[in-house]
Design a protein around this motif. Structure first.
Motif, PDB file in Angstrom:
ATOM      1  N   MET A 105     -11.669  -5.303  -8.519  1.00  0.00           N
ATOM      2  CA  MET A 105     -10.654  -4.347  -8.964  1.00  0.00           C
ATOM      3  C   MET A 105     -10.251  -3.364  -7.870  1.00  0.00           C
ATOM      4  O   MET A 105      -9.198  -2.738  -7.970  1.00  0.00           O
ATOM      5  CB  MET A 105     -11.122  -3.602 -10.215  1.00  0.00           C
ATOM      6  CG  MET A 105     -12.359  -2.761 -10.051  1.00  0.00           C
ATOM      7  SD  MET A 105     -12.815  -1.904 -11.598  1.00  0.00           S
ATOM      8  CE  MET A 105     -11.461  -0.731 -11.797  1.00  0.00           C
ATOM      9  N   HIS A 106     -11.069  -3.217  -6.834  1.00  0.00           N
ATOM     10  CA  HIS A 106     -10.739  -2.318  -5.728  1.00  0.00           C
ATOM     11  C   HIS A 106     -10.424  -3.066  -4.435  1.00  0.00           C
ATOM     12  O   HIS A 106     -10.428  -2.481  -3.362  1.00  0.00           O
ATOM     13  CB  HIS A 106     -11.878  -1.321  -5.489  1.00  0.00           C
ATOM     14  CG  HIS A 106     -11.993  -0.286  -6.570  1.00  0.00           C
ATOM     15  ND1 HIS A 106     -13.098   0.519  -6.717  1.00  0.00           N
ATOM     16  CD2 HIS A 106     -11.139   0.070  -7.551  1.00  0.00           C
ATOM     17  CE1 HIS A 106     -12.914   1.325  -7.757  1.00  0.00           C
ATOM     18  NE2 HIS A 106     -11.737   1.071  -8.282  1.00  0.00           N
ATOM     19  N   GLY A 107     -10.141  -4.361  -4.545  1.00  0.00           N
ATOM     20  CA  GLY A 107      -9.780  -5.131  -3.371  1.00  0.00           C
ATOM     21  C   GLY A 107     -10.993  -5.605  -2.597  1.00  0.00           C
ATOM     22  O   GLY A 107     -12.124  -5.594  -3.105  1.00  0.00           O
ATOM     23  N   SER A 108     -10.761  -6.013  -1.349  1.00  0.00           N
ATOM     24  CA  SER A 108     -11.822  -6.615  -0.558  1.00  0.00           C
ATOM     25  C   SER A 108     -11.644  -6.292   0.919  1.00  0.00           C
ATOM     26  O   SER A 108     -10.528  -6.321   1.446  1.00  0.00           O
ATOM     27  CB  SER A 108     -11.807  -8.133  -0.752  1.00  0.00           C
ATOM     28  OG  SER A 108     -12.681  -8.773   0.153  1.00  0.00           O
ATOM     29  N   LEU A 109     -12.761  -6.019   1.578  1.00  0.00           N
ATOM     30  CA  LEU A 109     -12.735  -5.794   3.023  1.00  0.00           C
ATOM     31  C   LEU A 109     -12.287  -7.038   3.775  1.00  0.00           C
ATOM     32  O   LEU A 109     -11.819  -6.942   4.913  1.00  0.00           O
ATOM     33  CB  LEU A 109     -14.133  -5.396   3.515  1.00  0.00           C
ATOM     34  CG  LEU A 109     -14.629  -4.007   3.128  1.00  0.00           C
ATOM     35  CD1 LEU A 109     -16.118  -3.883   3.451  1.00  0.00           C
ATOM     36  CD2 LEU A 109     -13.832  -2.920   3.830  1.00  0.00           C
ATOM     37  N   ALA A 110     -12.431  -8.193   3.156  1.00  0.00           N
ATOM     38  CA  ALA A 110     -12.055  -9.445   3.815  1.00  0.00           C
ATOM     39  C   ALA A 110     -10.545  -9.657   3.847  1.00  0.00           C
ATOM     40  O   ALA A 110     -10.070 -10.583   4.507  1.00  0.00           O
ATOM     41  CB  ALA A 110     -12.724 -10.626   3.116  1.00  0.00           C
ATOM     42  N   GLY A 111      -9.794  -8.801   3.156  1.00  0.00           N
ATOM     43  CA  GLY A 111      -8.354  -8.989   3.047  1.00  0.00           C
ATOM     44  C   GLY A 111      -7.550  -7.946   3.794  1.00  0.00           C
ATOM     45  O   GLY A 111      -7.987  -6.814   4.002  1.00  0.00           O
ATOM     46  N   ALA A 112      -6.335  -8.363   4.195  1.00  0.00           N
ATOM     47  CA  ALA A 112      -5.347  -7.453   4.772  1.00  0.00           C
ATOM     48  C   ALA A 112      -4.110  -7.485   3.886  1.00  0.00           C
ATOM     49  O   ALA A 112      -3.814  -8.503   3.245  1.00  0.00           O
ATOM     50  CB  ALA A 112      -5.001  -7.858   6.193  1.00  0.00           C
ATOM     51  N   LEU A 113      -3.382  -6.385   3.850  1.00  0.00           N
ATOM     52  CA  LEU A 113      -2.226  -6.239   2.975  1.00  0.00           C
ATOM     53  C   LEU A 113      -1.073  -5.623   3.744  1.00  0.00           C
ATOM     54  O   LEU A 113      -1.275  -4.656   4.489  1.00  0.00           O
ATOM     55  CB  LEU A 113      -2.593  -5.341   1.782  1.00  0.00           C
ATOM     56  CG  LEU A 113      -1.468  -4.851   0.867  1.00  0.00           C
ATOM     57  CD1 LEU A 113      -0.866  -6.012   0.086  1.00  0.00           C
ATOM     58  CD2 LEU A 113      -1.987  -3.778  -0.088  1.00  0.00           C
ATOM     59  N   CYS A 114       0.119  -6.173   3.556  1.00  0.00           N
ATOM     60  CA  CYS A 114       1.309  -5.555   4.141  1.00  0.00           C
ATOM     61  C   CYS A 114       1.813  -4.471   3.195  1.00  0.00           C
ATOM     62  O   CYS A 114       2.113  -4.745   2.029  1.00  0.00           O
ATOM     63  CB  CYS A 114       2.398  -6.595   4.373  1.00  0.00           C
ATOM     64  SG  CYS A 114       3.935  -5.869   5.020  1.00  0.00           S
ATOM     65  N   ALA A 115       1.912  -3.266   3.685  1.00  0.00           N
ATOM     66  CA  ALA A 115       2.357  -2.144   2.860  1.00  0.00           C
ATOM     67  C   ALA A 115       3.837  -2.210   2.542  1.00  0.00           C
ATOM     68  O   ALA A 115       4.325  -1.452   1.698  1.00  0.00           O
ATOM     69  CB  ALA A 115       2.037  -0.826   3.559  1.00  0.00           C
ATOM     70  N   VAL A 116       4.581  -3.110   3.177  1.00  0.00           N
ATOM     71  CA  VAL A 116       6.021  -3.234   2.941  1.00  0.00           C
ATOM     72  C   VAL A 116       6.335  -4.367   1.973  1.00  0.00           C
ATOM     73  O   VAL A 116       7.002  -4.172   0.962  1.00  0.00           O
ATOM     74  CB  VAL A 116       6.772  -3.439   4.273  1.00  0.00           C
ATOM     75  CG1 VAL A 116       8.248  -3.760   4.016  1.00  0.00           C
ATOM     76  CG2 VAL A 116       6.657  -2.189   5.140  1.00  0.00           C
ATOM     77  N   CYS A 117       5.838  -5.589   2.262  1.00  0.00           N
ATOM     78  CA  CYS A 117       6.221  -6.745   1.442  1.00  0.00           C
ATOM     79  C   CYS A 117       5.091  -7.251   0.542  1.00  0.00           C
ATOM     80  O   CYS A 117       5.279  -8.229  -0.191  1.00  0.00           O
ATOM     81  CB  CYS A 117       6.729  -7.876   2.327  1.00  0.00           C
ATOM     82  SG  CYS A 117       5.441  -8.759   3.250  1.00  0.00           S
ATOM     83  N   ASP A 118       3.918  -6.618   0.593  1.00  0.00           N
ATOM     84  CA  ASP A 118       2.765  -6.973  -0.243  1.00  0.00           C
ATOM     85  C   ASP A 118       2.156  -8.329   0.089  1.00  0.00           C
ATOM     86  O   ASP A 118       1.346  -8.847  -0.688  1.00  0.00           O
ATOM     87  CB  ASP A 118       3.117  -6.931  -1.739  1.00  0.00           C
ATOM     88  CG  ASP A 118       3.307  -5.516  -2.252  1.00  0.00           C
ATOM     89  OD1 ASP A 118       2.731  -4.585  -1.650  1.00  0.00           O
ATOM     90  OD2 ASP A 118       4.022  -5.342  -3.245  1.00  0.00           O
TER      91      ASP A 118
END
Length: 232
Positions: A105-118
């Motif tokens: 529910m709080h995401g993962s350190l293993a992931g990256a996310l684009c703050a513009v296009c998700d």
């Protein structure tokens, strides 16, 4: 057979060497939450935030699941009905122990996310400010973790599980941060039996039918064994 929903927090990973917000030493003690775990902090100083999460990513990658993680994975394998694990943690120790379909529910350190296009992608060991998104090419990459002030992931799915659960357990969580702190009320409305397993009783312990205290590495395996014994 009864459905089980389990919420885990930082306390279940503490004995694997991953610090909690309240540790007097460690990564969190070196920074203000406002500086490293909010969208505003990232906007002010993305280099600092990336450095903080790069350090957490290295720490999490070196950690090993402990007997509490292993016990929950065993419960998932052997319980005759559904066992849903929802975690507030951003490490992957549940999966490393063999758990499946863990809801982060709080995401993962293993992931990256684009703050513009998700767009989401696998995070490198070291993320840097200014790295472009692989899809939109905007330099807006951030850790794929939920910061204070942001809505946790998969909330509709989690509430659906709470509405249909027979047993709800909260393990190693402070009971101070909403919406997770309110999960016990949702489970109780569904008629579930509720248990808190924590090193010490949380601020919300009175909302649970049962409170078990002690280190997660001993209390969780004991709780799981008792459940499985009843199911045999």
């Amino acid at each position: 057979m009864e459905k089980i929903v389990i919420l885990t927090g930082a306390g279940i990973s503490a004995e694997s060497g991953l610090g909690t917000f309240r540790d007097e030493d460690g990564l969190w003690a070196q920074h203000r939450i406002e500086d490293v775990a909010t969208p505003e902090g990232f906007a002010r100083n993305p280099e600092l935030v990336h450095a903080f999460y790069n350090a957490r990513r290295v720490q999490a990658a070196a950690a090993k699941p402990n007997p509490a993680h292993t016990a929950l994975a065993r419960l998932q394998r052997h319980w005759p009905s559904e066992v849903v694990i929802v975690t507030q943690n951003v490490d992957s120790l549940h999966e490393a122990a063999g758990a499946e379909r863990v809801i982060h529910m709080h995401g993962s350190l293993a992931g990256a996310l684009c703050a513009v296009c998700d767009h989401r992608w696998q995070a490198p060991t070291e993320m840097q400010s200014g790295q472009p998104c692989p899809v939109c090419q905007v330099a807006a990459g951030r850790p794929d973790v939920v910061w204070f002030g942001e809505m946790p992931y998969f909330m509709d799915e989690i509430f659906d599980h709470l509405d249909s659960t027979d047993i709800f357990a909260a393990i190693g969580t402070s009971g101070q941060v909403y919406p997770a702190a309110g999960f016990v009320q949702g489970a109780r409305r569904a008629g579930a039996a509720t248990v808190e397993i924590n090193l010490d009783p949380s601020d919300g312990a009175s909302a649970f039918d049962q409170v078990v205290t002690g280190p997660a590495t001993s209390t969780v395996p004991s709780w799981v064994e008792n459940l499985l014994a009843k199911a045999r």
